[in-house]
Design an enzyme around this catalytic site. Sequence first.
Site, PDB file in Angstrom:
ATOM      1  N   SER A 147       0.848  -1.196   0.000  1.00  0.00           N
ATOM      2  CA  SER A 147       0.000   0.000   0.000  1.00  0.00           C
ATOM      3  C   SER A 147       0.879   1.241   0.000  1.00  0.00           C
ATOM      4  CB  SER A 147      -0.869  -0.004   1.270  1.00  0.00           C
ATOM      5  OG  SER A 147      -1.358   1.295   1.557  1.00  0.00           O
ATOM      6  N   TYR A 160      -3.148  -0.211  10.096  1.00  0.00           N
ATOM      7  CA  TYR A 160      -3.026  -0.562   8.679  1.00  0.00           C
ATOM      8  C   TYR A 160      -1.635  -0.188   8.166  1.00  0.00           C
ATOM      9  CZ  TYR A 160      -4.423  -0.693   3.710  1.00  0.00           C
ATOM     10  OH  TYR A 160      -4.517  -0.962   2.358  1.00  0.00           O
TER      11      TYR A 160
END
Length: 266
Positions: A147, A160
């Site tokens: 990501s 995250y």
Amino acid sequence: MNVMESFSLKGKVALITGASYGIGFAIACALHDAGATIVFNDIKQELVDKGLAAYEEKGIKAHGYVCDVTDETAVNALVAQVEKEVGIIDILVNNAGIIKRIPMCEMTADQFRQVIDVDLNAPFICAKAVIPSMIKKGHGKIINICSMMSELGRETVSAYAAAKGGLKMLTKNIASEYGAHNIQCNGIGPGYIATPQTAPLREIQPDGSRHPFDQFILAKTPANRWGNPEDLAAPAVFLASDASNFVNGHILYVDGGILAYIGKQP
Ligand code: NAP
Ligand code: GCO
């Protein structure tokens, strides 16, 4: 060999985790188009069934299994079942992931752990389950879906970002530890992609205007658009194929340039 042949996945078995829809589904369709046999899992049978129907609609005869990727026993059983029913897994795409958008000081340790479990521990569990057969077979490809948060933080995504930052380093470590067995482990770092996971960030406001975060991302992205899952298709085929046999431990950012750009002046 014609260079285009190096992108072929004919005869290969690909397991894409959490691929009933979203990014995983788009990557699976692309790997199928390149010749791979598609295997995917999801947590619930109803989602696996929905996924099978979606693949069927695209003319893809996929193999779907119920499996929670955080459950090591279930993952090992899944890999054994796939090896028996479909074949040795040549390509693993660690795609399954969750996010909890909560300010860090309001997040419980259990909520933090849940994100780490799916986004970091599970890729470790799945990679560990497929590597022994890849070693025996003499080759393997592991693609971890990282990501932008493997590189940057932002408010409310502490768990995250920690997981995806860890996944970047797990990618480099698998490359380091198993490269000698002709296993390449790389990452794809998507930018902001229009999927159910980011739907809350794109909600049309009561006055009909775009979500403030939506406008922010457009200003931060040189391509001036959100990505689509299909933008990740060809990069995934590249990293899953012989075309990338000398690429190892690399995170390929597919982000419309957002990581390179300071952002449009408001
Ligand atoms: P998504 O729409 O939320 O889909 C995630 C998939 O993972 C779903 O099929 C989900 O199944 C599955 N999953 C979640 N927990 C699981 C578990 N424990 N076991 C098995 N499957 C599980 O997400 P997405 O946007 O397609 O993202 C896919 C991956 O790309 C994720 O790793 C995400 O972090 C990453 N990513 C997304 C973006 C983006 O902007 N969308 C950008 C960068 C990276 P259920 O429906 O059953 O929960
Ligand atoms: C968020 C988004 C991001 C994207 C993606 C960006 O809340 O900031 O969900 O985390 O999902 O990971 O690369």
